[in-house]
Design a protein around this motif. Structure first.
Motif, PDB file in Angstrom:
ATOM      1  N   ARG A  94       0.824  -1.213   0.000  1.00  0.00           N
ATOM      2  CA  ARG A  94       0.000   0.000   0.000  1.00  0.00           C
ATOM      3  C   ARG A  94       0.857   1.262   0.000  1.00  0.00           C
ATOM      4  O   ARG A  94       0.484   2.264  -0.600  1.00  0.00           O
ATOM      5  N   ASP A 125       0.427   4.188  -2.579  1.00  0.00           N
ATOM      6  CA  ASP A 125       0.208   5.556  -2.088  1.00  0.00           C
ATOM      7  C   ASP A 125       1.152   6.532  -2.777  1.00  0.00           C
ATOM      8  O   ASP A 125       0.757   7.637  -3.150  1.00  0.00           O
ATOM      9  N   THR A 176      -0.045   7.705  -6.163  1.00  0.00           N
ATOM     10  CA  THR A 176      -1.257   8.514  -6.282  1.00  0.00           C
ATOM     11  C   THR A 176      -0.966   9.990  -6.546  1.00  0.00           C
ATOM     12  O   THR A 176      -1.894  10.777  -6.688  1.00  0.00           O
ATOM     13  N   LYS A 201      -7.969   2.324  -3.743  1.00  0.00           N
ATOM     14  CA  LYS A 201      -6.969   3.300  -4.185  1.00  0.00           C
ATOM     15  C   LYS A 201      -6.943   3.410  -5.710  1.00  0.00           C
ATOM     16  O   LYS A 201      -6.836   4.514  -6.261  1.00  0.00           O
TER      17      LYS A 201
END
Length: 185
Positions: free
Chosen positions: A70, A74, A77, A132
């Motif tokens: 993750r 992240d 993004t 996400k």
């Protein structure tokens, strides 16, 4: 003899890191507690000071590996191009060739279904990644972002798993390229 809390916590993290890597490389049933402890440089004895069972280690190491994955997503993004690069990196020969360093989804999906202790952590990870991707991938149409994220992630995971399974490197590369092209161009 009691060890300082910091040392105990460091050993616990070391066990989780090595277990997550070994499980991704060999599957949950393909590695023993002794092998995990050996990889950490520790003896088998203190294992039960950290975990109630191998199943407890499997569940916690799955969450540990999930956190690592993750973090990488992240970081992606930050921009649409970074999200496309995330997909390119995921569906790549480098990821295919390094399951111990890669995503737990592609490495352990087949094993997780047989491990009730792992399924909640696996489900949490899967939902997190889908969320996400749905929120941050540069979809052409936003009205089906969650559905599109499920399809894309399923294709990505499937491509890596299939590319690892075949014995023809050119065909393996073709699988990766097809899925990569479908989502990044």
């Amino acid at each position: 003899m009691r060890y300082p809390a910091e040392e105990t916590a460091e050993k616990h993290q070391r066990i989780l890191t090595q277990a997550a890597r070994l499980f991704r490389e060999k599957g949950y049933d393909g590695v023993s507690v002794g092998q995990i402890m050996q990889a950490t440089g520790l003896t088998h004895g203190p294992f039960y000071n950290h975990f109630a069972s191998k199943e407890a280690l499997m569940a916690e190491s799955t969450l540990h590996g999930s956190e690592h994955s993750r973090v990488a997503l992240d970081a992606a993004t930050i921009s649409p191009e970074a999200m496309r690069q995330y997909v390119r990196d995921y569906v790549s020969a480098a990821h295919r060739d390094a399951p111990g360093d890669g995503c737990l989804l592609a490495a352990l999906a087949g094993d997780a279904r047989k491990q009730p202790a792992v399924r909640p952590a696996f489900t949490f990870h899967l939902k997190s990644i889908i969320g996400k991707l749905a929120a941050h991938f540069p979809w052409k149409k936003k009205n089906h972002a969650r559905q599109d994220a499920i399809v894309m992630l399923s294709a990505m995971v499937g491509a890596v798993a299939l590319a690892r399974a075949v014995d023809d490197e050119a065909f393996s590369d073709e699988i990766l390229k097809a899925v990569n092209t479908a989502f990044t161009t």
